[in-house]
Every structure is written in structure tokens, then in C-alpha cells.
Design an enzyme around this catalytic site. Structure first.
Site: not given
Ligand code: 0GY
Length: 297
Positions: A33-35, A126, A132, A159, A183, A252
Site C-alpha cells: 500500500h503506497c502511492h 479501489r 473527506r 476504503y 487499514h 502508505d
Molecule cells: C491512504 C489514506 C488517505 C488518502 C488516500 O487516496 C487517498 O487520497 O488514500 C487518507 O487521507 O486517509 O490510504 O493513503
């Protein structure tokens, strides 16, 4: 004229020099889980985004992978890029066999577009229910996407926040294929591990063998805070011990929307042996499970 995209004034950048973890990851470990964020000059953020982050491109992500001792990444589309998956797909292509992706797509996405993403390494979509972060999506759109991806054998990441689980549970249970909850469904740690809210999540996993969990984000969930996040341990450890073949772990990185502090990614890796105390649990969590889910083809 192109919009000038200015990072939010209260944005916290990722840790500039994370420590080397004391915990040595098993060979072949996956950060599941990373971006990536941008960089915005190449991959502008989406107009409908709810936040404007710092740039955090693939080169930085792969540097962190090597620094921490991971072998592979699963790069999850971040909401700041909306349904434009270009940055994530570009990172997957650059990572080759060492990277897989999870996309966010429109309900009417074509088979050709899915096939192109599949060829780049995308293996899932996803569904985001966190208000938010995204505007609400009609559930029938999610159902349509779930049906379209079946031909590719992709899984679904969901999520949501703990208070929405009761309402969402029947819908999640109706979705086809493997469903991975981000999470641990964001439990309220202050309520304690035996609270009915967390029990509901445990029961959901017990009743549905296709539902998995990421035992991620102690830094987001902890009331106690850094560096140990010990109050999150009982929650994650319970899920790992009850469902060892259906758990994933990830950093993350670059930690979107953290406001209290920015975690040291090395310390996050040191959290792993507290929630998966044996070598066998660690291997399942970090290697076997993500490989089975994301590298089957
Ligand atoms: C996460 C959590 C968050 C954000 C995102 O895609 C996203 O913007 O997932 C968060 O703000 O809780 O898993 O990265």
C-alpha cells in the site's frame, strides 16, 4: 491556461531521511500500500481533488523501497489524481515486474482501457467511501466496475471509516472476487480491541473468506502516537493471527493527509514484528499473500 497547483499550506511532506529499520524484511517483501503523487509538471492533479499534496514521484518511491529492504510495490491510485491513472500506470511500467497497481476507474470504462492497464501491471480497482476524500459514487457504478474487472481476475480495494461499516457490510459482502479493506476499516483505537465496532469487522472477515485486510497505518490510527504506535498493536495482531492468509502490509508512503506528524518509514517497518511475531506470519503477510493476490499473472 493550465491551473497552477499549489500544495496545501498545512501539507506535511514525507520524511526526508527515514531510518534503516532494525527489522530485516524477508526476501521478496512487498510494500502493498503506497502511492505516487505527480510530479505535477508531468502528471497534474485532478480538478476534483480534495487536497493538493507535495510531489512524490516514482523515483522517490523506488528509492524508499530499496532503502527499507522491500522488493516490490503495490501502488494504489491516490484520490488527488481522481480517475486519471497516468502517474500510477507510469510508475507500474517503470517498476516492471517489481510493481503492480490498483486503479480508480469510471463505471463505463472500456474493456480495451482495462486491458491496457492490465498490461502495465494493474491488478485491481479501489472503491473509496471516505467522504473527506471523494464525492459519493452511486453503488450501482461500483457494481458495474466490479463486473467489468472480473474478466481480468482483478481484486477490489475498499476504503471506508469505522462508522460506515454497518451500512456498508451487506454491499461489501455482495461484491465478487477478493475484497481488500484498507487499514482494518479504520477502527477507533480509543474504544479498545474488544469493542463491538471492531468485533463487527472481525466477524465480517470471519463470515466472508474473500474479504482481506491491510493491517496498515498505525500512524493514522494511533492515539498514543509515534514512534511505537503500541496502542494499534492489539488490533493488527488480532487480524494477522485470525486471518494469516488474508492480510497485507504497506507503508502508505507518502502518507497523504497526515496532520499530527510525519512517520519515519523505517520505524513503521519496525512495527511489523509486533503484529506478526513469527517468521511464518511475516512471510505470509509480506510475501506469500501479496504475491498470490497481485502477481498471479
Ligand atoms: C491512504 C489514506 C488517505 C488518502 C488516500 O487516496 C487517498 O487520497 O488514500 C487518507 O487521507 O486517509 O490510504 O493513503
Amino acid at each position: 491556461m493550465a491551473e497552477i497547483q499549489i500544495t496545501d499550506a498545512d501539507w506535511l511532506d514525507f520524511h526526508p531521511n527515514p531510518s534503516v529499520p532494525r527489522f530485516v524484511l524477508p526476501a521478496g517483501a512487498v510494500d502493498a500500500h503506497c502511492h505516487v503523487f505527480g510530479p505535477r509538471d508531468a502528471f497534474p492533479f485532478a480538478p476534483e481533488r480534495k487536497y493538493t499534496p507535495c510531489d512524490a514521484g516514482k523515483d522517490k518511491l523506488f528509492e524508499l523501497r530499496d532503502h527499507l529492504g522491500f522488493s516490490r510495490n503495490v501502488i494504489v491510485q491516490a484520490t488527488c489524481h481522481g480517475k486519471d491513472n497516468a502517474a500510477m500506470v507510469d510508475a507500474c511500467r517503470a517498476g516492471g515486474e517489481l510493481a503492480r497497481g490498483v486503479a480508480s476507474v469510471r463505471h463505463d470504462i472500456s474493456r480495451d482501457a482495462l486491458a491496457e492497464m492490465d498490461a502495465a501491471g494493474v491488478r485491481g480497482v479501489r472503491f473509496n467511501f471516505v467522504r473527506r476524500l471523494v464525492d459519493a459514487t452511486p453503488r450501482e457504478h461500483f457494481v458495474e466496475v466490479a463486473e467489468r474487472i472480473q474478466a481480468f481476475g482483478w481484486s477490489i480495494v475498499v476504503y471506508f471509516e469505522a462508522q460506515d461499516l454497518a451500512d456498508l457490510a451487506p454491499f461489501l459482502a455482495s461484491l465478487p472476487g477478493t475484497i481488500v479493506v484498507d487499514h482494518m476499516g479504520r477502527p477507533d483505537i480509543a474504544k479498545g480491541v474488544d469493542h463491538p465496532d471492531f468485533q463487527r469487522f472481525v466477524e465480517l472477515m470471519a463470515e466472508h473468506e474473500n474479504i482481506w485486510s491491510k493491517v496498515t497505518c498505525p500512524e493514522r490510527l494511533s492515539v498514543q502516537g509515534p514512534p511505537d504506535y503500541d496502542d494499534v498493536v492489539p488490533f493488527a495482531r488480532r487480524i494477522v493471527e485470525l486471518f494469516p492468509d488474508r492480510v497485507l502490509w504497506g507503508t502508505d508512503w507518502p502518507h497523504p493527509n497526515m496532520k499530527s506528524h510525519m512517520p519515519d518509514d523505517g520505524k513503521l517497518v519496525d512495527f511489523i514484528p509486533k503484529i506478526a511475531p513469527t517468521a511464518e506470519l511475516q512471510r505470509k503477510l509480506l510475501v506469500d499473500n501479496p504475491m498470490r493476490l497481485y502477481w498471479a499473472h
